[in-house]
Design a protein around this motif. Structure first.
Motif, short mmCIF file in Angstrom:
data_model
loop_
_atom_site.label_atom_id
_atom_site.label_comp_id
_atom_site.label_asym_id
_atom_site.label_seq_id
_atom_site.Cartn_x
_atom_site.Cartn_y
_atom_site.Cartn_z
N ILE A 88 0.86 -1.18 0.00
CA ILE A 88 0.00 0.00 0.00
C ILE A 88 0.89 1.23 0.00
N ASP A 89 0.69 2.10 -0.97
CA ASP A 89 1.55 3.28 -1.09
C ASP A 89 1.35 4.22 0.10
N LYS A 90 2.42 4.94 0.44
CA LYS A 90 2.38 5.85 1.59
C LYS A 90 1.37 6.98 1.39
N TYR A 91 0.92 7.21 0.15
CA TYR A 91 -0.11 8.22 -0.11
C TYR A 91 -1.35 7.96 0.74
N GLY B 28 5.60 3.82 4.33
CA GLY B 28 5.49 5.19 4.85
C GLY B 28 4.88 5.28 6.23
N VAL B 29 5.01 4.24 7.05
CA VAL B 29 4.46 4.28 8.41
C VAL B 29 5.41 5.09 9.29
N GLU B 30 4.90 6.16 9.89
CA GLU B 30 5.76 7.07 10.65
C GLU B 30 5.35 7.25 12.10
N THR B 31 4.12 6.91 12.46
CA THR B 31 3.66 7.15 13.84
C THR B 31 3.13 5.87 14.45
N PRO B 32 3.21 5.77 15.79
CA PRO B 32 2.63 4.60 16.48
C PRO B 32 1.13 4.47 16.23
N ALA B 33 0.42 5.60 16.08
CA ALA B 33 -1.02 5.53 15.85
C ALA B 33 -1.33 4.88 14.51
N GLN B 34 -0.53 5.22 13.48
CA GLN B 34 -0.71 4.57 12.18
C GLN B 34 -0.48 3.06 12.30
N ALA B 35 0.60 2.69 13.02
CA ALA B 35 0.91 1.27 13.18
C ALA B 35 -0.20 0.53 13.92
N GLU B 36 -0.75 1.16 14.97
CA GLU B 36 -1.83 0.52 15.73
C GLU B 36 -3.06 0.32 14.85
N TRP B 37 -3.39 1.34 14.04
CA TRP B 37 -4.58 1.22 13.20
C TRP B 37 -4.37 0.12 12.16
N LEU B 38 -3.20 0.08 11.54
CA LEU B 38 -2.91 -0.95 10.54
C LEU B 38 -2.95 -2.34 11.17
N HIS B 39 -2.43 -2.47 12.39
CA HIS B 39 -2.50 -3.75 13.08
C HIS B 39 -3.96 -4.16 13.32
N GLY C 151 -5.43 -5.83 10.36
CA GLY C 151 -4.78 -7.06 9.92
C GLY C 151 -3.65 -6.88 8.93
N CYS C 152 -3.11 -5.65 8.78
CA CYS C 152 -1.98 -5.45 7.87
C CYS C 152 -0.79 -6.28 8.34
N ASP C 153 -0.15 -7.01 7.42
CA ASP C 153 0.89 -7.97 7.79
C ASP C 153 2.23 -7.32 8.11
N ARG C 154 2.70 -6.43 7.23
CA ARG C 154 4.02 -5.85 7.39
C ARG C 154 3.97 -4.33 7.40
N LEU C 155 4.96 -3.75 8.10
CA LEU C 155 5.10 -2.29 8.14
C LEU C 155 6.48 -1.91 7.65
N GLN C 156 6.53 -0.78 6.95
CA GLN C 156 7.79 -0.25 6.46
C GLN C 156 7.71 1.27 6.54
N GLY C 157 8.72 1.91 7.08
CA GLY C 157 8.70 3.36 7.19
C GLY C 157 9.61 3.84 8.30
N TYR C 158 9.61 5.15 8.52
CA TYR C 158 10.53 5.75 9.49
C TYR C 158 10.25 5.27 10.91
N LEU C 159 9.03 4.85 11.22
CA LEU C 159 8.75 4.33 12.55
C LEU C 159 9.59 3.09 12.83
N VAL C 160 9.74 2.25 11.84
CA VAL C 160 10.59 1.05 11.98
C VAL C 160 12.05 1.46 11.88
#
Length: 550
Positions: A466-469, A502-513, A516-525
């Motif tokens: 999924i694009d960071k857009y 393009g995941v940059e914040t913990p809130a984005q990561a929590e929502w994606l989790h 059921g989003c499988d993987r994260l990539q971005g400045y948060l990681v």
């Protein structure tokens, strides 16, 4: 044996033998088959349909004529074939090359309307009826000479049709030909008596505009043309939207000879396309500076691989709270200009045919680096459209894996949807071959280009990215949330994994989790890492990275 030689004068000029003649005027395509009624109106009685050239003139030496045709082009002298050709009073043939056609004249008395027909065909495009490149060159040179030393100005406009190629590819070349004819009429409808339109080639048109009030008059005309092309074309009952981009130059400010004026309008056209197409731009000096910078960059790019100016950074991929691999990201450090963004040099490398070599280098570097990681880590490598569509891709990838010793299941190739627009059958074969080899395939930047659900059914993907857009405003925008949720559900329903970029914040990561989003990539990681920092990062990553990534 009949003699074949170049005729002594150009088409439309008076021959020294001038009162001789024509018995019949015939037209043939490049395969020597007959062509009828090219101008869309009543032709002279002497212009009649015929059998193929060889059936109509069985006395000709087919091998010799075919060889002679290969050297015949629009700028060459016509061919003259001497002999009676089996008919009393017929002294031979003269053959003219007119675009993609051949006009064949059998000697007897040449009448005015037939000479006019030949001259028209030599100077006009047979598809649209507009004057052709030859006539354009003559007219532009003559008009510039007329305006030289006077206060008069003229403007030149270059027009390219936007999204013409997809019409040809999806509806077929006959539909494309109709579209070009409709486009020519639409251009002419916008012109005044001071303007003249030409078709140069393909979907390239030009307009020369004279009279008072330039360059403002040319700008108004260009805007009228852009507006006219915002309306759909109806082809075989189908509404087709094809816009136009226009570059404008004016003489004498932008040039005093045809080459200068064409270069200026070409640069303006390029600028119009870069700004999003469907618009008109006038030339200014800054465009020339940008061209010089691009050319400097292009020349430097050709030496970058040999001079080891490229390097690779690696951005981690997180899954289930742990690092599972890295994406290899190509970088270029220019010795004078510093780091050049990939968005600036990759399209240039694709256009110049350099991506297969660069891509092969990146793949080998990434695979060698991955051999130093834990055995459960994958390495993701981007494959550009230009690289994907070259022959032998699967063999090169397989050979690289064998050379390095990396198991194929640890390699994930990322392609974009633009790759899938060309050569569909070959694409399926390539992706299926990679799948059989055990290599993972990821569909990158999903949802940002030419998304089609048929891709997901037809092509064997393992992952959708999924694009960071869609991720940037995920916390606040319900539309982005709906789109991301749908993509995750769709992918899982098709037994595919999902990676969010393009995941940059913990809130984005929590929502994606939560969806059921499988993987994260971005400045948060992590930001992309240089090679020397990967070992330490892996050591720290052997424990869960943070609850936000779980």
């Amino acid at each position: 044996m009949r003699k074949i030689r170049a005729a002594s004068s150009a088409l439309g000029q008076t021959q020294p033998e001038a009162s001789t003649s024509i018995d019949r005027l015939l037209f043939f395509d490049r395969d020597f088959n007959p062509v009828e009624n090219l101008l869309g109106n009543e032709l002279p009685a002497s212009v009649k349909p015929a059998a193929s050239l060889w059936e109509h003139f069985p006395q000709l030496d087919k091998s010799a004529i075919t060889l002679a045709f290969r050297s015949l082009d629009d700028s060459a002298q016509p061919l003259r074939i001497s002999g009676d050709l089996g008919r009393p009073g017929a002294h031979g043939l003269t053959i003219y090359r007119i675009g993609e056609l051949f006009a064949v004249v059998r000697s007897e008395e040449l009448v005015d309307d037939e000479r006019a027909t030949l001259l028209h065909l030599a100077t006009h495009d047979p598809l649209t009826g507009l004057p052709n490149r030859r006539q354009f060159s003559d007219d532009l040179a003559a008009l510039l000479q007329e305006t030289a030393g006077s206060d008069e100005t003229l403007s030149l406009m270059q027009l390219d049709l936007d999204d013409f190629k997809p019409v040809n590819d999806t509806l077929g070349h006959p539909a494309g030909d109709k579209l070009l004819q409709f486009a020519a009429r639409r251009i002419q409808d916008c012109l005044t008596s001071d303007d003249r339109a030409y078709r140069l080639a393909g979907d390239e048109f030009t307009v020369i505009s004279r009279g008072s009030g330039h360059p403002a008059k040319a700008h108004r005309l260009a805007e009228a043309l852009v507006a006219a092309f915002k309306k759909p074309f109806t082809i075989d009952g189908i509404a087709v939207f094809v816009g136009t981009s226009i570059g404008i130059s004016t003489a004498p400010p932008d040039g005093t000879n045809p080459e200068q004026l064409m270069k200026a309008s070409d640069l303006a056209l390029y600028a119009a396309k870069q700004e999003g197409r469907g618009r008109a731009k006038a030339f200014d000096a800054a465009m020339l500076e940008l061209l010089e910078q691009r050319e400097l960059l292009r020349r430097s790019l050709r030496m970058a691989l040999d001079q080891q100016q490229f390097f690779v950074e690696y951005q981690p991929l997180a899954e289930g709270g742990c690092i599972v691999g890295f994406e290899a990201l190509l970088r270029w450090h220019h010795p004078l200009l510093g780091n050049i963004p990939p968005a600036a040099f990759i399209p240039m490398a694709e256009a110049d045919g350099m991506m297969p070599d660069i891509g092969a280098w990146v793949l080998e570097q990434a695979c060698r680096e991955a051999m130093k990681w834990p055995e459960n880590y994958i390495v993701a490598v981007n494959v550009s459209a230009a690289e994907f569509l070259t022959s032998g891709l699967t063999d090169r990838i397989s050979q690289t894996l064998d050379l390095v010793g990396l198991p194929p299941e640890r390699l994930e190739l990322e392609i974009t949807e633009s790759v899938l627009l060309e050569r569909t059958v070959n694409n399926i074969d390539t992706l299926n071959t990679l799948n059989v080899l055990g290599i993972r395939i990821s569909l990158d930047d999903f949802g940002t280009e030419y998304s089609s659900l048929s891709y997901l059914k037809t092509f064997p993907f393992d992952t959708i990215k999924i694009d960071k857009y869609f991720i940037t405003d995920l916390e606040s925008d319900p539309k982005s949330q709906t789109i991301v949720r749908c993509i995750v559900n769709l992918a899982h329903g098709l037994d595919m994994q999902v990676t969010a970029e393009g995941v940059e914040t913990p809130a984005q990561a929590e929502w994606l989790h939560s969806v059921g989003c499988d993987r994260l990539q971005g400045y948060l990681v992590s930001r992309p890492l240089p090679v020397e920092a990967i070992g330490e990062f892996i050591n720290r990553a052997e424990t869960p990275v943070s609850h936000a990534l779980v």
